[in-house]
Design an enzyme around this catalytic site. Structure first.
Site, mmCIF file in Angstrom:
data_model
loop_
_atom_site.group_PDB
_atom_site.id
_atom_site.type_symbol
_atom_site.label_atom_id
_atom_site.label_comp_id
_atom_site.label_asym_id
_atom_site.label_seq_id
_atom_site.Cartn_x
_atom_site.Cartn_y
_atom_site.Cartn_z
ATOM 1 N N HIS A 183 0.780 -1.093 0.013
ATOM 2 C CA HIS A 183 0.098 0.224 0.212
ATOM 3 C C HIS A 183 0.887 1.264 -0.067
ATOM 4 C CE1 HIS A 183 -2.422 3.113 1.972
ATOM 5 N NE2 HIS A 183 -3.434 2.494 1.212
ATOM 6 N N PRO A 184 0.495 2.363 -0.598
ATOM 7 C CA PRO A 184 1.175 3.618 -0.686
ATOM 8 C C PRO A 184 1.947 3.896 0.461
ATOM 9 C CG PRO A 184 -0.474 3.843 -2.073
ATOM 10 C CD PRO A 184 -0.735 2.687 -1.452
ATOM 11 N N VAL A 185 1.454 3.941 1.526
ATOM 12 C CA VAL A 185 1.962 4.231 2.827
ATOM 13 C C VAL A 185 3.219 3.448 3.352
ATOM 14 C CG1 VAL A 185 -0.102 5.671 3.647
ATOM 15 C CG2 VAL A 185 0.691 3.252 4.324
ATOM 16 N N LYS A 186 3.259 2.091 2.734
ATOM 17 C CA LYS A 186 4.198 1.250 3.055
ATOM 18 C C LYS A 186 5.585 1.690 2.818
ATOM 19 C CE LYS A 186 0.981 -0.666 5.787
ATOM 20 N NZ LYS A 186 -0.078 -1.701 5.363
ATOM 21 N N HIS A 187 6.662 0.817 2.906
ATOM 22 C CA HIS A 187 8.085 1.097 2.498
ATOM 23 C C HIS A 187 8.196 1.146 1.050
ATOM 24 C CE1 HIS A 187 8.441 -0.080 6.720
ATOM 25 N NE2 HIS A 187 9.410 0.458 6.607
#
Ligand SMILES: *Cc1c(COP(=O)(O)O)cnc(C)c1O
Length: 394
Positions: A183-187
């Site tokens: 997901h975009p908030v992950k690394h």
């Protein structure tokens, strides 16, 4: 918010020209899905972590579902999970008709506490799903020792911890089944996407089938049971069998091409997150009524989140008020997490009530995640620190 400042969300992706080119190449190719980029991404991911197999799926939630199914979790089983996590960790247990058992966390890190896990075991316990909260790996040696004594499995929800290490060993290699989210908030991101890593060939094959409707094309006579009774032969090109109930959890070549380009930047991404976390820690260490996240000497966190705890009771101000003020200054914050069992579904379906995990509930009252993402500048970090100090003092 000063007009020259861009809003700082609590997390966001970083996309460069290399990412764009990688995806465009696939758009111009013959394979938008089920093509060569999937295996290329899986191989690169497995090689990066130093693990035998990686299975790409279309979300971190699908990764958890596939892993829990491969682990053999089923109706009437109990699975131990922490309450301080995203709902998907516990949901994957419920998907399979098993019961999530919420075990309270360690006060300092909010990770599963092996001693408390021991107290949650029952004859029905099938597995433990450890969550590397905020990017800090759990104490896997202690969890494995417990699991060995009781003949149960340990899985890692490592969605926060890509790039972290435990006693020098990379997250993703630490349990039989390790799950990641893109997901975009992950690394690293593939927009939506997920991965499971394993070094067990049988678990790998189960998950490969699970993500594709339970369909197998393997030609070994052992698996191809239907071919005997029909005119088809198991080695025919077109022949396939559905051996178990599966899903369409496939990740497309577009997503995998983005994942490949992102993976090349992983070390930079993690290094920068560590710098940001260090800068916050340095600048907030003496801030009254604030408790900073702590790291065990045996862990190197990947810093998915920078969750501080604020004593709002003694501050005599509500968290909502502080969050609103920060938002007005261009700073996004978030709460990670509401203890999962307090959600209406878990209360209704499983009868969970307040008071089950006192440490988690107390932490929830105090938690606030500050912005942390690769492209944040030192100046951004200092701005967040200044604003937070101002808001808390006013
Ligand atoms: C992000 C996340 C998930 C789910 O990942 P999705 O890709 O959003 O489905 C699961 N567990 C944890 C701990 C996460 O942070």
């Amino acid at each position: 918010m000063p007009p020259s400042r861009k809003f700082l969300p609590y997390g966001r992706q970083f996309i460069d020209d290399d990412d764009v080119a990688s995806v465009v190449d696939v758009l111009r190719s013959d394979w938008l899905t089920c093509g060569p980029k999937v295996e290329e991404f899986e191989r690169a991911f497995a090689a990066k972590l130093g693990v035998e197999y990686a299975v790409a799926v279309n979300s971190g939630t699908a990764a958890l579902h596939a892993a829990a199914c491969a682990a053999g979790i089923g109706p009437d089983d109990e699975v131990i999970v922490p309450p301080i996590t995203f709902v998907a960790t516990a949901n994957c247990v419920a998907f399979l008709g098993a019961r999530p058992i919420f075990c309270d966390v360690e006060q300092s890190t909010l990770l599963l506490d092996p001693q408390k896990v021991a107290g949650c075991l029952s004859p029905r316990t099938k597995a433990i799903i450890a969550v590397d909260y905020a990017g800090h790996p759990c104490d896997y040696d202690a969890l494995h020792e417990l699991a060995r004594q009781h003949n149960i499995m340990v899985m890692a929800d490592a969605c926060h911890a890509l790039g972290a290490t435990y006693r020098g060993r990379p997250v993703g290699t630490l349990t039989a089944l390790n799950t990641f989210s893109f997901h975009p908030v992950k690394h690293i991101t593939t927009a939506e996407g997920g991965m499971i890593t394993t070094s067990d060939r049988v678990l790998y094959q189960r998950m490969m089938e699970f993500r594709n409707h339970g369909i197998t094309r393997r030609t070994d006579a052992f698996e191809m049971t239907m071919a005997d009774t029909m005119t088809a032969s198991a080695d025919a090109m077109w022949y396939y069998e559905m051996q178990a109930l599966g899903y369409n959890y496939r990740l497309s070549d577009l997503n995998c091409a983005l994942g490949l380009a992102q993976l090349r930047k992983l070390d930079r991404f993690v290094a920068r997150r560590r710098e940001i976390a260090d800068r916050y820690t340095e600048r907030l260490v003496d801030c009254p009524l604030v408790t900073l996240p702590s790291v065990h000497p045996w862990a190197e966190s990947a810093w998915h989140l920078y969750p501080i705890r604020i004593d709002f009771t003694r501050l005599r101000r509500s968290r909502a008020e502080i969050m609103n003020k920060l938002r007005g200054m261009g700073i996004g914050t978030q709460v990670h997490y509401i203890p999962v069992y307090l959600h209406p579904y878990y209360r209704r379906r499983w009868g969970y009530k307040n008071g089950l995990c006192p440490i988690a509930e107390k932490a929830y009252e105090q938690l606030l995640s500050l912005p942390i993402f690769y492209s944040m500048t030192d100046d951004d970090v200092d701005y967040v620190v200044d604003c937070l100090r101002k808001v808390l003092a006013s």
